[in-house]
Design a protein around this motif. Structure first.
Motif, PDB file in Angstrom:
ATOM      1  N   LYS A   1       5.431 -53.382  60.414  1.00 42.25           N
ATOM      2  CA  LYS A   1       6.044 -54.342  61.288  1.00 42.25           C
ATOM      3  C   LYS A   1       5.342 -55.062  61.947  1.00 42.25           C
ATOM      4  CE  LYS A   1      10.220 -55.621  62.783  1.00 42.25           C
ATOM      5  NZ  LYS A   1       9.542 -56.710  63.609  1.00 42.25           N
ATOM      6  N   ILE A   2       5.291 -56.191  62.165  1.00 43.20           N
ATOM      7  CA  ILE A   2       4.406 -57.393  62.824  1.00 43.20           C
ATOM      8  C   ILE A   2       5.337 -58.163  63.789  1.00 43.20           C
ATOM      9  CG2 ILE A   2       2.975 -57.631  61.043  1.00 43.20           C
ATOM     10  CD1 ILE A   2       4.162 -60.503  60.614  1.00 43.20           C
ATOM     11  N   SER A   3       4.707 -58.542  64.887  1.00 42.31           N
ATOM     12  CA  SER A   3       5.352 -59.289  65.943  1.00 42.31           C
ATOM     13  C   SER A   3       6.028 -60.583  65.591  1.00 42.31           C
ATOM     14  CB  SER A   3       4.512 -59.508  67.241  1.00 42.31           C
ATOM     15  OG  SER A   3       3.375 -60.229  66.789  1.00 42.31           O
ATOM     16  N   ARG A   4       5.740 -60.968  64.486  1.00 42.49           N
ATOM     17  CA  ARG A   4       5.835 -62.494  63.956  1.00 42.49           C
ATOM     18  C   ARG A   4       7.304 -62.474  63.014  1.00 42.49           C
ATOM     19  NH1 ARG A   4       1.840 -66.208  65.236  1.00 42.49           N
ATOM     20  NH2 ARG A   4       0.493 -65.270  66.876  1.00 42.49           N
ATOM     21  N   HIS A   5       7.724 -61.524  62.804  1.00 45.85           N
ATOM     22  CA  HIS A   5       8.775 -61.281  62.009  1.00 45.85           C
ATOM     23  C   HIS A   5       9.757 -60.198  62.090  1.00 45.85           C
ATOM     24  CE1 HIS A   5      10.736 -62.903  58.356  1.00 45.85           C
ATOM     25  NE2 HIS A   5      10.773 -61.642  57.608  1.00 45.85           N
ATOM     26  N   HIS A   6      11.144 -60.383  61.794  1.00 45.38           N
ATOM     27  CA  HIS A   6      12.127 -59.566  62.358  1.00 45.38           C
ATOM     28  C   HIS A   6      12.152 -58.405  61.369  1.00 45.38           C
ATOM     29  CE1 HIS A   6      13.617 -61.929  65.499  1.00 45.38           C
ATOM     30  NE2 HIS A   6      13.683 -62.909  64.816  1.00 45.38           N
ATOM     31  N   HIS A   7      11.690 -58.555  60.036  1.00 46.46           N
ATOM     32  CA  HIS A   7      11.737 -57.330  59.176  1.00 46.46           C
ATOM     33  C   HIS A   7      10.439 -56.875  58.754  1.00 46.46           C
ATOM     34  CE1 HIS A   7      15.083 -60.200  57.714  1.00 46.46           C
ATOM     35  NE2 HIS A   7      15.823 -59.533  58.479  1.00 46.46           N
ATOM     36  N   ARG A   8      10.392 -55.712  58.158  1.00 44.33           N
ATOM     37  CA  ARG A   8       9.292 -54.965  57.998  1.00 44.33           C
ATOM     38  C   ARG A   8       8.822 -55.869  56.444  1.00 44.33           C
ATOM     39  NH1 ARG A   8      10.286 -48.440  57.042  1.00 44.33           N
ATOM     40  NH2 ARG A   8      10.468 -48.190  59.360  1.00 44.33           N
ATOM     41  N   ILE A   9       7.372 -55.973  56.497  1.00 49.98           N
ATOM     42  CA  ILE A   9       6.811 -56.506  55.458  1.00 49.98           C
ATOM     43  C   ILE A   9       5.788 -55.449  54.400  1.00 49.98           C
ATOM     44  CG2 ILE A   9       6.661 -58.777  56.239  1.00 49.98           C
ATOM     45  CD1 ILE A   9       3.793 -58.467  57.466  1.00 49.98           C
ATOM     46  N   SER A  10       5.555 -55.805  53.429  1.00 50.45           N
ATOM     47  CA  SER A  10       4.520 -54.631  52.539  1.00 50.45           C
ATOM     48  C   SER A  10       3.687 -55.614  51.816  1.00 50.45           C
ATOM     49  CB  SER A  10       5.680 -54.291  51.621  1.00 50.45           C
ATOM     50  OG  SER A  10       6.521 -55.068  50.658  1.00 50.45           O
ATOM     51  N   TYR A  11       2.619 -54.889  51.484  1.00 51.22           N
ATOM     52  CA  TYR A  11       1.600 -55.407  50.877  1.00 51.22           C
ATOM     53  C   TYR A  11       1.803 -55.682  49.502  1.00 51.22           C
ATOM     54  CZ  TYR A  11      -3.170 -55.786  48.960  1.00 51.22           C
ATOM     55  OH  TYR A  11      -4.358 -56.363  48.339  1.00 51.22           O
ATOM     56  N   THR A  12       1.126 -56.863  48.810  1.00 49.24           N
ATOM     57  CA  THR A  12       1.269 -57.056  47.598  1.00 49.24           C
ATOM     58  C   THR A  12      -0.022 -57.721  46.931  1.00 49.24           C
ATOM     59  OG1 THR A  12       2.519 -58.278  45.760  1.00 49.24           O
ATOM     60  CG2 THR A  12       2.291 -59.320  47.697  1.00 49.24           C
ATOM     61  N   SER A  13      -0.544 -57.406  45.683  1.00 49.12           N
ATOM     62  CA  SER A  13      -2.005 -57.432  45.220  1.00 49.12           C
ATOM     63  C   SER A  13      -1.980 -59.080  44.958  1.00 49.12           C
ATOM     64  CB  SER A  13      -2.126 -56.620  44.051  1.00 49.12           C
ATOM     65  OG  SER A  13      -1.259 -56.617  43.000  1.00 49.12           O
ATOM     66  N   SER A  14      -0.493 -59.768  44.533  1.00 46.51           N
ATOM     67  CA  SER A  14      -0.786 -60.991  44.365  1.00 46.51           C
ATOM     68  C   SER A  14       0.764 -61.425  44.595  1.00 46.51           C
ATOM     69  CB  SER A  14      -1.019 -61.346  42.952  1.00 46.51           C
ATOM     70  OG  SER A  14      -0.238 -60.753  42.102  1.00 46.51           O
ATOM     71  N   LEU A  15       0.698 -62.961  44.519  1.00 41.91           N
ATOM     72  CA  LEU A  15       2.003 -63.426  44.923  1.00 41.91           C
ATOM     73  C   LEU A  15       2.620 -64.453  43.683  1.00 41.91           C
ATOM     74  CD1 LEU A  15       1.288 -65.075  48.464  1.00 41.91           C
ATOM     75  CD2 LEU A  15       2.691 -63.200  48.213  1.00 41.91           C
TER      76      LEU A  15
ATOM     77  N   SER B   1       2.814 -70.486  52.699  1.00 43.78           N
ATOM     78  CA  SER B   1       2.343 -70.621  54.104  1.00 43.78           C
ATOM     79  C   SER B   1       2.368 -69.523  54.923  1.00 43.78           C
ATOM     80  CB  SER B   1       2.816 -71.991  54.876  1.00 43.78           C
ATOM     81  OG  SER B   1       2.537 -72.045  56.191  1.00 43.78           O
ATOM     82  N   CYS B   2       1.018 -69.219  55.427  1.00 46.35           N
ATOM     83  CA  CYS B   2       1.204 -67.907  56.316  1.00 46.35           C
ATOM     84  C   CYS B   2       2.047 -67.789  57.341  1.00 46.35           C
ATOM     85  CB  CYS B   2      -0.541 -67.627  56.863  1.00 46.35           C
ATOM     86  SG  CYS B   2      -0.626 -66.263  57.680  1.00 46.35           S
ATOM     87  N   GLY B   3       2.743 -66.667  57.689  1.00 50.45           N
ATOM     88  CA  GLY B   3       3.777 -66.708  58.854  1.00 50.45           C
ATOM     89  C   GLY B   3       3.089 -66.494  60.325  1.00 50.45           C
ATOM     90  N   VAL B   4       1.740 -66.282  60.192  1.00 51.01           N
ATOM     91  CA  VAL B   4       0.909 -66.058  61.425  1.00 51.01           C
ATOM     92  C   VAL B   4       0.255 -67.408  61.883  1.00 51.01           C
ATOM     93  CG1 VAL B   4      -0.450 -64.753  62.649  1.00 51.01           C
ATOM     94  CG2 VAL B   4       1.020 -63.650  61.301  1.00 51.01           C
ATOM     95  N   CYS B   5      -0.701 -67.618  60.738  1.00 44.12           N
ATOM     96  CA  CYS B   5      -1.626 -68.865  61.170  1.00 44.12           C
ATOM     97  C   CYS B   5      -1.159 -70.275  60.532  1.00 44.12           C
ATOM     98  CB  CYS B   5      -3.110 -68.557  60.432  1.00 44.12           C
ATOM     99  SG  CYS B   5      -3.060 -68.381  58.568  1.00 44.12           S
ATOM    100  N   ARG B   6      -0.314 -70.147  59.697  1.00 43.57           N
ATOM    101  CA  ARG B   6       0.433 -71.292  59.251  1.00 43.57           C
ATOM    102  C   ARG B   6      -0.331 -72.121  58.197  1.00 43.57           C
ATOM    103  NH1 ARG B   6       5.684 -70.248  60.399  1.00 43.57           N
ATOM    104  NH2 ARG B   6       5.564 -69.261  62.531  1.00 43.57           N
ATOM    105  N   GLN B   7      -1.584 -71.488  57.531  1.00 42.67           N
ATOM    106  CA  GLN B   7      -2.397 -71.951  56.773  1.00 42.67           C
ATOM    107  C   GLN B   7      -1.977 -71.648  55.417  1.00 42.67           C
ATOM    108  OE1 GLN B   7      -4.655 -74.259  57.712  1.00 42.67           O
ATOM    109  NE2 GLN B   7      -3.728 -73.814  59.694  1.00 42.67           N
ATOM    110  N   ARG B   8      -2.517 -72.223  54.043  1.00 44.27           N
ATOM    111  CA  ARG B   8      -2.262 -72.001  52.951  1.00 44.27           C
ATOM    112  C   ARG B   8      -2.478 -70.468  52.533  1.00 44.27           C
ATOM    113  NH1 ARG B   8      -4.951 -72.182  48.027  1.00 44.27           N
ATOM    114  NH2 ARG B   8      -3.659 -72.289  46.265  1.00 44.27           N
ATOM    115  N   VAL B   9      -1.655 -69.870  51.796  1.00 49.29           N
ATOM    116  CA  VAL B   9      -1.989 -68.502  51.247  1.00 49.29           C
ATOM    117  C   VAL B   9      -2.151 -68.686  49.792  1.00 49.29           C
ATOM    118  CG1 VAL B   9      -0.973 -66.245  50.912  1.00 49.29           C
ATOM    119  CG2 VAL B   9      -0.608 -67.477  52.959  1.00 49.29           C
ATOM    120  N   ASP B  10      -3.423 -67.898  49.295  1.00 49.19           N
ATOM    121  CA  ASP B  10      -3.840 -68.056  47.747  1.00 49.19           C
ATOM    122  C   ASP B  10      -3.100 -66.917  47.186  1.00 49.19           C
ATOM    123  OD1 ASP B  10      -5.129 -68.004  45.415  1.00 49.19           O
ATOM    124  OD2 ASP B  10      -6.980 -68.844  46.231  1.00 49.19           O
ATOM    125  N   CYS B  11      -2.289 -67.555  45.962  1.00 49.37           N
ATOM    126  CA  CYS B  11      -1.496 -66.568  45.230  1.00 49.37           C
ATOM    127  C   CYS B  11      -2.175 -65.327  44.514  1.00 49.37           C
ATOM    128  CB  CYS B  11      -0.480 -67.349  44.218  1.00 49.37           C
ATOM    129  SG  CYS B  11       0.401 -68.783  44.762  1.00 49.37           S
TER     130      CYS B  11
END
Length: 609
Positions: free
Chosen positions: A271-285, A291-301
């Motif tokens: 659980k992070i401060s920037r989002h209301h829900h829990r988030i889980s790790y995934t090996s690829s998108l 766009s990253c919900g923290v730094c707003r930069q591009r996320v590589d899939c």
């Protein structure tokens, strides 16, 4: 097949030394696992009976006698330049050459812990590297009454380490306070470090001599064994998606998988401060623009990231999600998800139509619509004058709250902090005020305080109301919270170093919280119009403050207010005071004295300080 290949690899490796002939790392088996272990042929010879490639046995009487070691402070004095500087290399030997001990030249005594158990001595940390956790052997100086790590005392002047195979690491005495992190533990180095002057990286001596696991059999983030790969400068980690040349890297010899050692053990659900829900790790998108919900930069899939199962368009870089001000450090895999505790309790009870009872005040508050401006009528939460909007006024006393402040939640999860924040009143503090961790102002109104006892984080109400995206009236684009940079940027409004800042991702506009939370509109009792914020570049050469009559350019503050209809300008501190979030009558301590806040007198003269 994999197990057999590893066994063959162990037998064929011929005790290769990764460093020079004086000291080096050798492949050795410990507890049935292959490790790269540091050995110095003179100080602690390699035990050949445990070598992966040696079949001969040696007896203890063949081992050389251990030499005496010089006190590290005496070693520093021996190599210190004249005149003295904060950082200099240590090139002398750590050995003590027999002579009559003196205060400037004397040995240290080895001490041994029985039962072969690690422990902490009375000293909290080694006085050389400021790292705690002493092992089974350490050294004590009878002259200085200080305790040192065995590794710090026996440190050679120069070494080549598998973490940084490109260049040798030089032992340095360093008091400069470099703002860099140890390649092994990530902590800052103080006083004595191994340093690469070319790459600007360092290691603690005690970290430098730790064994390195050569093969990891069951990594958390992969199905195959991973092998240590020292030349990691060109390999991108599949877990974090970054190329970090100073990070310990492991590779899979079967499927071309690459992972930094510290990335292998990333948590699965957080659980992070920037989002209301829990988030889980995934090996690829999924293949799309992210766009990253923290730094707003591009996320590589193609690389690992954290995603939200409830919000299909939310993703965060692995490293951004695990930042110290973003994640609270708790792994939530297997932990049932609780309801949103910020929605549990309202800040007030409705007594009747237009009448409420706020949980931070004992009397009933009546809803009112503001008509006349009174600069001495202050909101008790944000401590700003009531000049626009609706408010609640106490029926029995002078307690007033803006409508928006009265509705401020009792508990919030703010993007600036990973823990829950609880709404309190500043008078509950020992001094009756607090210092906001966002805008760095002293405040005497309401405060959002971290509920964890050892976590000293306070947020005033105005800063707590900032959310992403933030609409700053003076700028055309939305603003977003930024990660804490090592070097603090300069605010483009006040031209002062930011304590916390908001960034524009389109044009790199930066504004500090102190400027962003100033009200866009204000009032002056001798002007019937609203005043609006004016930045320093927009003022004219002969503009002066309507209150103090000083030239606007004479002040260090570059944010002003002006009346568009009357063409009059005002200093921010002349409108709100130099401490705008402190209430008249409150006292605070500074420079060893107590000061009391008085209401503004608005005299047309320069202020006496």
């Amino acid at each position: 097949i994999i197990v057999c290949e590893v066994k063959v690899l162990k037998k064929r490796i011929a005790l290769k030394t990764i460093m020079d002939s004086v000291a080096g790392f050798h492949l050795e088996e410990m507890d049935g696992k292959p490790f790269l272990v540091y050995h110095h042929p003179k100080y602690h010879p390699m035990p050949q009976t445990q070598s992966l490639t040696s079949s001969s046995e040696t007896t203890s009487h063949n081992q050389p006698l251990q030499p005496l070691f010089l006190c590290p402070l005496a070693r520093w004095n021996k190599d210190a330049p004249i005149p003295f500087c904060n950082s200099f290399p240590i090139n002398s030997s750590p050995e003590y050459i027999l002579s009559t001990p003196t205060f400037r030249y004397h040995p240290v005594r080895p001490l041994y812990r029985c039962n072969n158990k690690d422990f902490n001595v009375d000293a909290d940390e080694c006085q050389l590297c400021n790292v705690s956790n002493f092992g089974t052997i350490f050294y004590f100086c009878e002259y200085h009454h200080e305790t040192y790590h065995k590794e710090c005392v026996e440190s050679p002047a120069k070494i080549k380490h598998p973490y940084h195979p490109e260049h040798s690491l030089q032992l340095y005495c360093d008091f400069s306070g470099r703002n860099t992190e140890c390649l092994y533990c990530g902590e800052r180095g103080i006083d004595m470090v191994y340093y690469c002057t070319i790459c600007q990286v360092f290691m603690h001596p005690v970290c430098m001599m730790k064994p390195i696991l050569f093969v990891i059999d069951q990594p958390k983030r992969h199905n195959h064994p991973l092998t240590f790969f020292p030349r990691q400068t060109s390999l991108t980690c599949n877990v974090c998606g970054l190329l970090r040349k100073s990070s310990l890297t492991y590779v899979c010899l079967i499927c071309n998988f690459v992972a930094h050692k510290d990335c292998m053990y990333f948590p699965h659900i957080i659980k992070i401060s920037r989002h209301h829900h829990r988030i889980s790790y995934t090996s690829s998108l999924q293949s799309r623009e992210w766009s990253c919900g923290v730094c707003r930069q591009r996320v590589d899939c193609d690389y690992g990231a954290y995603t939200c199962d409830k919000c299909s368009d939310y993703a965060v870089h692995s490293r951004c999600a695990l930042g110290k001000n973003v994640w609270d450090g708790e792994e939530l895999e297997g932990v049932p998800e609780e309801d949103d505790v910020t929605q549990d309790a309202r800040p007030f009870d409705i007594i009747s139509e237009g009448v409420i009872l706020h949980f931070l005040h004992d009397h009933h508050l009546r809803f009112e619509v503001n008509i006349l401006y009174d600069e001495n009528k202050l909101c008790q939460a944000c401590v700003l004058p009531i000049f626009e909007g609706n408010y609640y006024s106490c029926i029995e006393c002078e307690f007033i709250l803006y409508e928006t402040c009265a509705m401020a939640p009792r508990r919030i999860q703010h993007a600036l902090h990973p823990h829950l924040l609880i709404l309190k009143i500043a008078t509950e503090y020992e001094n009756g005020y607090f210092e906001c961790n966002a805008c760095d102002r002293i405040c005497g109104g309401f405060v959002y305080e971290c509920y964890i006892e050892d976590c000293e984080f306070d947020l005033d109400v105005r800063c707590a109301l900032i959310s992403e995206p933030f609409d700053y009236k003076v700028h055309e684009h939305p603003l977003f919270l930024a990660l804490d940079p090592i070097k603090k940027p300069i605010c483009e409004v006040c031209k002062i170093e930011c304590h916390k800042q908001l960034n524009c991702i389109k044009c790199n506009f930066i504004i500090c919280f102190k400027c962003a939370t100033l009200p866009y509109k204000a009032m002056y009792k001798y002007d019937k119009h609203f005043l609006t914020v004016l930045c320093g570049e927009e003022i004219n050469e002969n503009d002066c403050c309507e209150v103090c009559e000083r030239d606007l350019r004479d002040t260090c503050i570059k944010v002003f207010y002006w009346c568009k209809e009357c063409c009059t300008t005002f200093h921010t501190e002349c409108l709100f005071g130099e401490d705008p979030y402190m209430k008249p009558g409150q006292s605070y301590y500074t420079m060893g004295k107590e000061f009391q806040i008085f209401g503004k007198s608005n005299i047309s003269r320069p202020f006496c300080h």
